[in-house]
Write a protein that holds these residues in place. Structure first.
Motif, PDB file in Angstrom:
ATOM      1  N   ASP A 136       0.838  -1.213   0.000  1.00 55.00           N
ATOM      2  CA  ASP A 136       0.000   0.000   0.000  1.00 55.00           C
ATOM      3  C   ASP A 136       0.867   1.254   0.000  1.00 55.00           C
ATOM      4  OD1 ASP A 136      -2.350  -1.407  -0.060  1.00 55.00           O
ATOM      5  OD2 ASP A 136      -2.639  -1.398   2.121  1.00 55.00           O
ATOM      6  N   ALA A 137       1.956   1.232   0.786  1.00 58.14           N
ATOM      7  CA  ALA A 137       2.865   2.380   0.821  1.00 58.14           C
ATOM      8  C   ALA A 137       3.535   2.571  -0.543  1.00 58.14           C
ATOM      9  CB  ALA A 137       3.912   2.184   1.903  1.00 58.14           C
ATOM     10  N   GLY A 138       3.938   1.464  -1.190  1.00 53.68           N
ATOM     11  CA  GLY A 138       4.554   1.545  -2.510  1.00 53.68           C
ATOM     12  C   GLY A 138       3.608   2.104  -3.548  1.00 53.68           C
ATOM     13  N   ILE A 139       2.331   1.675  -3.465  1.00 56.19           N
ATOM     14  CA  ILE A 139       1.327   2.179  -4.407  1.00 56.19           C
ATOM     15  C   ILE A 139       1.152   3.687  -4.240  1.00 56.19           C
ATOM     16  CG2 ILE A 139      -1.145   2.149  -4.934  1.00 56.19           C
ATOM     17  CD1 ILE A 139      -1.092  -0.854  -4.336  1.00 56.19           C
ATOM     18  N   THR A 140       1.119   4.127  -3.004  1.00 55.54           N
ATOM     19  CA  THR A 140       0.957   5.562  -2.731  1.00 55.54           C
ATOM     20  C   THR A 140       2.113   6.358  -3.332  1.00 55.54           C
ATOM     21  OG1 THR A 140      -0.245   5.085  -0.686  1.00 55.54           O
ATOM     22  CG2 THR A 140       0.699   7.282  -0.925  1.00 55.54           C
ATOM     23  N   GLY A 141       3.359   5.872  -3.126  1.00 54.14           N
ATOM     24  CA  GLY A 141       4.527   6.566  -3.672  1.00 54.14           C
ATOM     25  C   GLY A 141       4.538   6.571  -5.189  1.00 54.14           C
ATOM     26  N   ALA A 142       4.195   5.401  -5.797  1.00 52.12           N
ATOM     27  CA  ALA A 142       4.185   5.307  -7.263  1.00 52.12           C
ATOM     28  C   ALA A 142       3.111   6.204  -7.860  1.00 52.12           C
ATOM     29  CB  ALA A 142       3.967   3.862  -7.688  1.00 52.12           C
ATOM     30  N   ARG A 143       1.966   6.250  -7.205  1.00 50.38           N
ATOM     31  CA  ARG A 143       0.887   7.114  -7.708  1.00 50.38           C
ATOM     32  C   ARG A 143       1.311   8.584  -7.655  1.00 50.38           C
ATOM     33  NH1 ARG A 143      -2.907   5.367  -4.767  1.00 50.38           N
ATOM     34  NH2 ARG A 143      -3.968   4.025  -6.299  1.00 50.38           N
ATOM     35  N   ALA A 144       2.016   8.969  -6.609  1.00 47.54           N
ATOM     36  CA  ALA A 144       2.494  10.357  -6.493  1.00 47.54           C
ATOM     37  C   ALA A 144       3.476  10.695  -7.617  1.00 47.54           C
ATOM     38  CB  ALA A 144       3.145  10.571  -5.133  1.00 47.54           C
ATOM     39  N   ASN A 145       4.363   9.729  -7.940  1.00 48.41           N
ATOM     40  CA  ASN A 145       5.329   9.953  -9.025  1.00 48.41           C
ATOM     41  C   ASN A 145       4.628  10.088 -10.373  1.00 48.41           C
ATOM     42  OD1 ASN A 145       7.536   9.905  -7.321  1.00 48.41           O
ATOM     43  ND2 ASN A 145       7.854   7.682  -7.546  1.00 48.41           N
ATOM     44  N   VAL A 146       3.588   9.239 -10.584  1.00 49.26           N
ATOM     45  CA  VAL A 146       2.828   9.325 -11.840  1.00 49.26           C
ATOM     46  C   VAL A 146       2.165  10.688 -11.958  1.00 49.26           C
ATOM     47  CG1 VAL A 146       0.825   8.435 -13.087  1.00 49.26           C
ATOM     48  CG2 VAL A 146       2.471   6.848 -12.063  1.00 49.26           C
ATOM     49  N   ASN A 147       1.550  11.127 -10.853  1.00 46.93           N
ATOM     50  CA  ASN A 147       0.876  12.433 -10.873  1.00 46.93           C
ATOM     51  C   ASN A 147       1.878  13.556 -11.148  1.00 46.93           C
ATOM     52  OD1 ASN A 147      -1.596  11.270 -10.357  1.00 46.93           O
ATOM     53  ND2 ASN A 147      -1.416  11.488  -8.114  1.00 46.93           N
ATOM     54  N   LYS A 148       3.040  13.416 -10.531  1.00 49.05           N
ATOM     55  CA  LYS A 148       4.053  14.453 -10.708  1.00 49.05           C
ATOM     56  C   LYS A 148       4.525  14.536 -12.153  1.00 49.05           C
ATOM     57  CE  LYS A 148       8.512  15.988  -8.904  1.00 49.05           C
ATOM     58  NZ  LYS A 148       9.604  15.705  -7.936  1.00 49.05           N
ATOM     59  N   SER A 235       6.384   1.439 -12.443  1.00 48.92           N
ATOM     60  CA  SER A 235       6.557   1.351 -10.986  1.00 48.92           C
ATOM     61  C   SER A 235       5.212   1.236 -10.275  1.00 48.92           C
ATOM     62  CB  SER A 235       7.315   2.586 -10.482  1.00 48.92           C
ATOM     63  OG  SER A 235       8.602   2.642 -11.031  1.00 48.92           O
ATOM     64  N   PHE A 236       4.220   1.990 -10.774  1.00 45.99           N
ATOM     65  CA  PHE A 236       2.882   1.928 -10.182  1.00 45.99           C
ATOM     66  C   PHE A 236       2.263   0.542 -10.362  1.00 45.99           C
ATOM     67  CE2 PHE A 236      -1.766   2.669 -10.547  1.00 45.99           C
ATOM     68  CZ  PHE A 236      -1.995   3.113  -9.257  1.00 45.99           C
ATOM     69  N   GLN A 237       2.416  -0.041 -11.554  1.00 47.19           N
ATOM     70  CA  GLN A 237       1.871  -1.377 -11.811  1.00 47.19           C
ATOM     71  C   GLN A 237       2.573  -2.430 -10.947  1.00 47.19           C
ATOM     72  OE1 GLN A 237      -0.813  -2.061 -13.544  1.00 47.19           O
ATOM     73  NE2 GLN A 237      -1.063   0.120 -14.061  1.00 47.19           N
ATOM     74  N   ASP A 238       3.887  -2.250 -10.791  1.00 44.18           N
ATOM     75  CA  ASP A 238       4.609  -3.188  -9.917  1.00 44.18           C
ATOM     76  C   ASP A 238       4.088  -3.122  -8.481  1.00 44.18           C
ATOM     77  OD1 ASP A 238       6.144  -4.066 -11.989  1.00 44.18           O
ATOM     78  OD2 ASP A 238       7.874  -2.773 -11.528  1.00 44.18           O
ATOM     79  N   ALA A 239       3.773  -1.904  -8.016  1.00 44.44           N
ATOM     80  CA  ALA A 239       3.241  -1.752  -6.659  1.00 44.44           C
ATOM     81  C   ALA A 239       1.876  -2.414  -6.523  1.00 44.44           C
ATOM     82  CB  ALA A 239       3.151  -0.267  -6.293  1.00 44.44           C
ATOM     83  N   LEU A 240       1.032  -2.270  -7.557  1.00 48.77           N
ATOM     84  CA  LEU A 240      -0.285  -2.920  -7.546  1.00 48.77           C
ATOM     85  C   LEU A 240      -0.141  -4.446  -7.524  1.00 48.77           C
ATOM     86  CD1 LEU A 240      -2.328  -0.746 -10.084  1.00 48.77           C
ATOM     87  CD2 LEU A 240      -2.538  -0.782  -7.586  1.00 48.77           C
ATOM     88  N   ALA A 241       0.770  -4.954  -8.335  1.00 46.66           N
ATOM     89  CA  ALA A 241       0.991  -6.406  -8.384  1.00 46.66           C
ATOM     90  C   ALA A 241       1.495  -6.921  -7.042  1.00 46.66           C
ATOM     91  CB  ALA A 241       1.995  -6.736  -9.490  1.00 46.66           C
ATOM     92  N   GLY A 242       2.351  -6.145  -6.378  1.00 51.11           N
ATOM     93  CA  GLY A 242       2.848  -6.550  -5.062  1.00 51.11           C
ATOM     94  C   GLY A 242       1.729  -6.653  -4.039  1.00 51.11           C
TER      95      GLY A 242
END
Length: 469
Positions: A136-148, A235-242
């Motif tokens: 969940d923490a990884g997804i949050t970070g990846a989503r922030a990077n995508v938005n950025k 990175s976001f997809q990897d976080a979702l898969a994790g």
């Protein structure tokens, strides 16, 4: 019945008369004895009259139980013999329990194994929960990077980058001017070669800083590249898969825990059944009683339900009295009945009057219950029973206590250690070789009941208790 009683009284009276004649001869020949004569005495009591001991029966245990093992096996111990008294709850026989003990041990091991499975599943579940939180923490970070990346640089960032370029440009311009001035001075001989070289290096460094500031500004103005978008999206997809993988691990751990818990409960049930089977290798007495019959011996192979012992409760006993059909109307449930075993008499109670007459004997069975708190009367003993048909009481004494000289019968009373001759008047009742005394005696007086035929009036006597009445 009256004719029979008259014959009995006549016979006893004749015996008393003969005894009296013999005694009278001794009286005249011997006189008083100097040494005390040992006799048996008893206290006179009032007892029920018209009691005839004309029935008999065999004592039985009030309640009987046939005991058997609930499981089969080889008899390891069955040492109690017929007639042995046992207490309620006492072990009276046992089976070889080696196999049943092994089953208990196996069930115990299964419980420990199932408990270990529960602990392991609990640890896996905890690890899966931690993995979910990390994902969940990884997804949050990846989503922030995508938005950025999608949004690009902010106005403030662009302004800061432009300010950096401007600053770098000013620094370069100054460094360039200083370098050109120093070069002219060096050529004129007014500056050293070292000063000239340092000014040139400063200008080169300032130019490099300017170029870097312009590149940063250019990146901000142009925005993220396609590769940048692809990278942050991956990175976001990897976080979702994790997270999906962590959820699957959690579900598997939960299923393992449920299975381990089911195995634990199953092992508990198996152990309970094994312990129950082990407990059934011991046969216990359900009552305080006595062994009436023994069917098997140590070493015998028995099946489940096969009789091992027959045991009877003897705190109370019962007896079936065969009452003539013509007299059954005189017997009622709850009625008291006098029973005798040897010299001891007790009171029994009618518990049942059977509803049919035996075709062989023409008699009706009447069941009598007798209290036996000391358990001193035993099944198999034959007792005599009598029904009291009147409420009248009187004094009864043993026939041998009455002496008849031919004129009037008498007895000897024990008065302060001396035999005192007392005339008595006989009644018409004879009960168990006892004669009714209608006058001459009173309750509480002590009389000689054995040895009276050898006494003289006034003899010193040595009293020994134990007779009737």
């Amino acid at each position: 019945m009256n004719k029979q009683r008259a014959i009995i009284i006549f016979t006893l009276s004749l015996s008393i008369a003969l005894t009296g004649c013999s005694t009278e001869k001794k009286d005249s020949a011997l006189g008083s004895s100097a040494q005390p004569t040992v006799v048996r005495t008893a206290i006179v009591k009032s007892t029920p009259l018209h009691t005839a001991y004309n029935l008999s029966g065999t004592l039985q245990a009030y309640e009987e139980n046939t005991l058997a093992f609930q499981i089969g096996g080889t008899v390891a111990s069955a040492y109690l013999t017929v007639g042995t008294a046992v207490q309620k709850g006492a072990v009276i026989a046992s089976l070889d329990d080696a196999d049943y003990k092994l089953q208990v041990a196996q069930a115990t091991a299964s419980i420990l194994e199932a408990q270990a499975g529960i602990d392991n599943a609990q640890a896996n579940l905890k690890a899966a929960t931690s993995a979910i939180q990390s994902a969940d923490a990884g997804i949050t970070g990846a989503r922030a990077n995508v938005n950025k990346v999608n949004k690009g640089a902010r106005a403030q960032e662009k302004q800061q980058a432009q300010a950096t370029v401007d600053k770098a440009q000013s620094a370069y311009n100054k460094a360039k001017t200083d370098s050109e001035r120093t070069q002219k001075l060096f050529e004129a001989g007014a500056a050293t070669a070292s000063d000239n070289e340092n000014a040139r290096l400063n200008a080169t460094a300032a130019l490099k800083d300017l170029e870097q500031a312009k590149d940063s500004l250019s990146l901000l103005l142009e925005g993220a590249t396609a590769e940048d978008h692809q990278s942050v999206q991956a990175s976001f997809q990897d976080a979702l898969a994790g997270r999906t993988k962590a959820l699957a691990a959690s579900e598997q751990a939960e299923a393992s825990k449920k299975q381990a818990s089911a195995n634990y409960q199953k092992a508990l049930v198996a152990k309970g059944q094994a312990e129950l089977a082990l407990s059934r290798t011991r046969l216990t007495s359900p009552v305080n009683g006595v062994i009436l019959d023994k069917i098997v011996n140590t070493g015998d192979l028995v099946a489940s339900g096969q009789a091992v012992y027959r045991i009877g409760s003897i705190d109370r006993l019962k007896v079936l009295l065969p009452v003539p059909d013509s007299e059954i109307k005189d017997w009622k449930k709850g009625q008291h009945v006098k029973v005798a075993l040897y010299e001891e008499t007790r009171q029994g109670t009618v518990s049942n009057v059977y509803p049919s007459t035996s075709t062989d004997t023409g008699r009706v069975n009447v069941e009598i219950v007798i209290n036996n708190p000391q358990r001193d009367w035993l099944p198999g003993q034959v007792i005599k029973a009598a029904q009291q048909v009147t409420d009248k009481n009187g004094i009864l004494v043993p026939a041998e206590a009455v002496i008849n000289t031919g004129s009037k019968p008498f007895i000897f009373k024990d008065v302060q250690g001396k035999a005192v001759k007392i005339p008595v008047e006989l009644g018409n009742q004879v009960v168990e070789n006892q004669l009714q005394i209608v006058s001459g005696l009173h309750e509480g007086e002590r009389i000689v009941v054995k040895g009276a035929e050898s006494l003289f009036d006034g003899n010193a006597i040595q009293s020994e208790e134990g007779g009737r009445p």
